[in-house]
Write an enzyme that holds these catalytic residues in place. Structure first.
Site, mmCIF file in Angstrom:
data_model
loop_
_atom_site.group_PDB
_atom_site.id
_atom_site.type_symbol
_atom_site.label_atom_id
_atom_site.label_comp_id
_atom_site.label_asym_id
_atom_site.label_seq_id
_atom_site.Cartn_x
_atom_site.Cartn_y
_atom_site.Cartn_z
ATOM 1 C CB SER A 127 -0.839 0.049 1.353
ATOM 2 O OG SER A 127 -1.463 -1.057 1.502
ATOM 3 C CG HIS A 148 -2.022 -0.859 -4.306
ATOM 4 N ND1 HIS A 148 -2.396 0.628 -3.934
ATOM 5 C CD2 HIS A 148 -2.152 -1.251 -3.144
ATOM 6 C CE1 HIS A 148 -2.902 0.715 -2.719
ATOM 7 N NE2 HIS A 148 -2.790 -0.580 -2.298
ATOM 8 C CD GLU A 160 -3.009 3.199 -6.947
ATOM 9 O OE1 GLU A 160 -3.259 4.476 -6.593
ATOM 10 O OE2 GLU A 160 -2.541 2.776 -5.785
ATOM 11 C CG ASN A 198 -3.502 3.721 0.010
ATOM 12 O OD1 ASN A 198 -4.976 3.749 0.037
ATOM 13 N ND2 ASN A 198 -2.808 2.459 -0.045
HETATM 14 N N1 3HC Z 1 -16.753 -11.592 -3.322
HETATM 15 C C1 3HC Z 1 -17.984 -11.740 -4.174
HETATM 16 N N2 3HC Z 1 -18.940 -11.070 -3.751
HETATM 17 C C2 3HC Z 1 -18.823 -10.007 -2.503
HETATM 18 C C3 3HC Z 1 -17.546 -9.838 -2.097
HETATM 19 C C4 3HC Z 1 -16.366 -10.713 -2.447
HETATM 20 N N3 3HC Z 1 -15.176 -10.503 -1.970
HETATM 21 N N4 3HC Z 1 -17.669 -8.800 -1.046
HETATM 22 C C5 3HC Z 1 -18.989 -8.396 -1.140
HETATM 23 N N5 3HC Z 1 -19.402 -9.126 -2.243
HETATM 24 C C6 3HC Z 1 -20.971 -8.856 -2.460
HETATM 25 C C7 3HC Z 1 -21.902 -8.771 -1.376
HETATM 26 O O1 3HC Z 1 -22.052 -10.147 -0.816
HETATM 27 C C8 3HC Z 1 -22.976 -8.377 -1.721
HETATM 28 O O2 3HC Z 1 -23.834 -9.229 -2.211
HETATM 29 P P1 3HC Z 1 -25.452 -9.201 -2.538
HETATM 30 O O3 3HC Z 1 -25.729 -7.915 -3.115
HETATM 31 O O4 3HC Z 1 -25.988 -10.450 -3.069
HETATM 32 O O5 3HC Z 1 -25.688 -9.115 -1.022
HETATM 33 C C9 3HC Z 1 -22.593 -7.227 -2.833
HETATM 34 O O6 3HC Z 1 -21.408 -7.761 -2.997
HETATM 35 C C10 3HC Z 1 -22.570 -5.757 -2.236
HETATM 36 O O7 3HC Z 1 -22.001 -5.849 -1.139
HETATM 37 P P2 3HC Z 1 -22.695 -5.386 0.041
HETATM 38 O O8 3HC Z 1 -24.074 -5.562 0.083
HETATM 39 O O9 3HC Z 1 -21.965 -5.585 1.323
HETATM 40 O O10 3HC Z 1 -22.824 -3.618 0.070
HETATM 41 P P3 3HC Z 1 -22.213 -2.398 -1.036
HETATM 42 O O11 3HC Z 1 -23.201 -2.319 -2.107
HETATM 43 O O12 3HC Z 1 -21.890 -1.584 -0.100
HETATM 44 O O13 3HC Z 1 -20.751 -3.072 -1.770
HETATM 45 C C11 3HC Z 1 -18.481 -2.584 -1.302
HETATM 46 C C12 3HC Z 1 -19.689 -3.322 -0.730
HETATM 47 C C13 3HC Z 1 -18.178 -2.762 -2.751
HETATM 48 C C14 3HC Z 1 -17.170 -2.844 -0.556
HETATM 49 C C15 3HC Z 1 -18.767 -0.886 -1.243
HETATM 50 O O14 3HC Z 1 -19.036 -0.617 -0.134
HETATM 51 C C16 3HC Z 1 -17.356 -0.173 -1.629
HETATM 52 O O15 3HC Z 1 -17.194 0.252 -2.811
HETATM 53 N N6 3HC Z 1 -16.921 0.160 -0.430
HETATM 54 C C17 3HC Z 1 -15.708 1.078 -0.532
HETATM 55 C C18 3HC Z 1 -14.516 0.092 -0.553
HETATM 56 C C19 3HC Z 1 -13.342 0.683 -0.798
HETATM 57 O O16 3HC Z 1 -13.131 1.998 -0.818
HETATM 58 N N7 3HC Z 1 -12.188 0.138 -0.921
HETATM 59 C C20 3HC Z 1 -10.841 0.491 -1.133
HETATM 60 C C21 3HC Z 1 -10.095 0.522 0.123
HETATM 61 S S1 3HC Z 1 -8.440 1.096 0.012
HETATM 62 C C22 3HC Z 1 -7.570 -0.210 -0.310
HETATM 63 O O17 3HC Z 1 -8.173 -1.093 -0.577
HETATM 64 C C23 3HC Z 1 -6.063 0.057 -0.632
HETATM 65 C C24 3HC Z 1 -5.395 -0.330 0.449
HETATM 66 O O18 3HC Z 1 -4.112 -0.289 0.287
HETATM 67 C C25 3HC Z 1 -5.438 0.344 2.049
#
Ligand code: 3HC
Length: 297
Positions: A127, A148, A160, A198
């Site tokens: 990260s 990334h 990335e 990040n």
């Molecule tokens: N595999 C398959 N399906 C998955 C899954 C996975 N790993 N994770 C979640 N899903 C499914 C859920 O089960 C759900 O299915 P359903 O509709 O049948 O119930 C569907 O995807 C949608 O998930 P949620 O109902 O939990 O709700 P959301 O619509 O809020 O989606 C999310 C979840 C995609 C995580 C969304 O909230 C999101 O985009 N959040 C922001 C995440 C983000 O910013 N990530 C980046 C973080 S920074 C990073 O990673 C960098 C690091 O270096 C720090």
């Protein structure tokens, strides 16, 4: 150079997702872990995620049940597991997704440098650590990139692709093409702290935590403000829990020691306290919020 066989070192939160999207992209994948138990857990997550994606495709009418079952079997069939680093010898690309500790990563790449075939490309999913330092440790700086991915890897559409001044053009192009094959939109980044995402996201999370620590607003209101005022899928404190408080702290500790004069890089008090109490966010059931499984309690 076409990437057909991929090794992924580390099958945890990020690693299992990378294993899965690489297999979905048509590559043969070896997932490497230090212990069989970790491997079983990571591949179990892949199984669950593939099943979920398949049932969604059926629900939406994109696939019939038989096609979905065949897709899961074919994708899973491209994945194998190992606890022996030597099994990565003939991989075209080896992606590291282990603990966010620079010394441990450098030690791993130094060993892989002696194992992998000479033309193989190495990538780190770090990260925040400098790609160049790991590239030097590997003994093959020309064949080294950052790849990334974002959490959850299966759903987030970005990767990335980071180049250093030493990265060979063909290695960089192959890494970008691999990102596309995984179904991601690749963006090209230089080897700067936090790359693009990040560098913007973590200081934003820090500001939200400071706001909470000062008592300017409740965590629920800070999150609702960004969710409904800016259309973010989750607010910054929920996102910090989602990313992991320990990961966020590791990133900030690295930055504050490397760039002590950068005002955007600072460590909020509550982040240090919660990590010292073992409250690491969603994965431990408590961070800024309490969690039950994948959902806030
Ligand atoms: N595999 C398959 N399906 C998955 C899954 C996975 N790993 N994770 C979640 N899903 C499914 C859920 O089960 C759900 O299915 P359903 O509709 O049948 O119930 C569907 O995807 C949608 O998930 P949620 O109902 O939990 O709700 P959301 O619509 O809020 O989606 C999310 C979840 C995609 C995580 C969304 O909230 C999101 O985009 N959040 C922001 C995440 C983000 O910013 N990530 C980046 C973080 S920074 C990073 O990673 C960098 C690091 O270096 C720090």
């Amino acid at each position: 150079m076409e990437i057909k066989k991929v090794g992924v070192v580390g099958c945890g939160l990020m690693g299992h997702g990378i294993v899965q999207v690489a297999a979905q992209g048509g590559c043969e994948v070896i997932a490497l872990e230090t212990e069989q138990g970790f491997l079983d857990k990571g591949l179990g997550r892949v199984d669950k995620s593939l099943a979920k994606l398949a049932s969604k495709n059926v629900e939406k009418g994109k696939m019939d049940q038989a096609t979905a079952d065949a897709w899961v079997a074919e994708t899973r069939g491209r994945i194998s597991g190992s606890t022996n680093r030597a099994d990565l010898a003939d991989c075209d690309l080896i992606i590291e997704a282990i603990v966010e500790n620079l010394d441990v990563k450098k030690e791993l790449f130094a060993e892989l440098g002696g194992i992998a075939k000479p033309e193989a490309i190495f990538a780190s999913n770090t990260s925040s650590f400098p790609i160049g330092e790991m590239a030097s440790a590997s003994g093959r700086p020309g064949r080294f990139v950052g790849l990334h991915f974002f959490n959850p890897v299966q759903l987030m559409r970005l990767v990335e692709v980071v180049r250093t001044d030493d990265t060979d053009a063909d290695a960089f192009d192959a890494a970008r093409a691999f990102g596309k094959a995984c179904g991601k939109t690749p963006v090209s980044c230089k080897d700067t702290p936090g790359f693009v995402v990040n560098r913007l996201l973590v200081p934003y999370m820090v500001q939200a935590i400071d706001m909470l620590d000062r008592g300017d607003a409740s965590k629920e209101d800070i999150d609702a403000a960004m969710q409904f005022g800016c259309g973010h899928p989750m607010g910054p404190l929920t996102l910090t829990d989602y990313v992991g408080l320990d990961t966020t702290l590791f990133i900030l500790e690295g930055w504050t020691s490397r760039y002590p004069n950068e005002p955007a890089f600072k460590i909020p008090e509550s982040l240090k306290r919660l990590v010292s109490e073992g409250k690491l966010g969603r994965k431990t059931g408590e961070g800024y919020y309490k969690w039950e499984g994948d959902k806030k309690a």
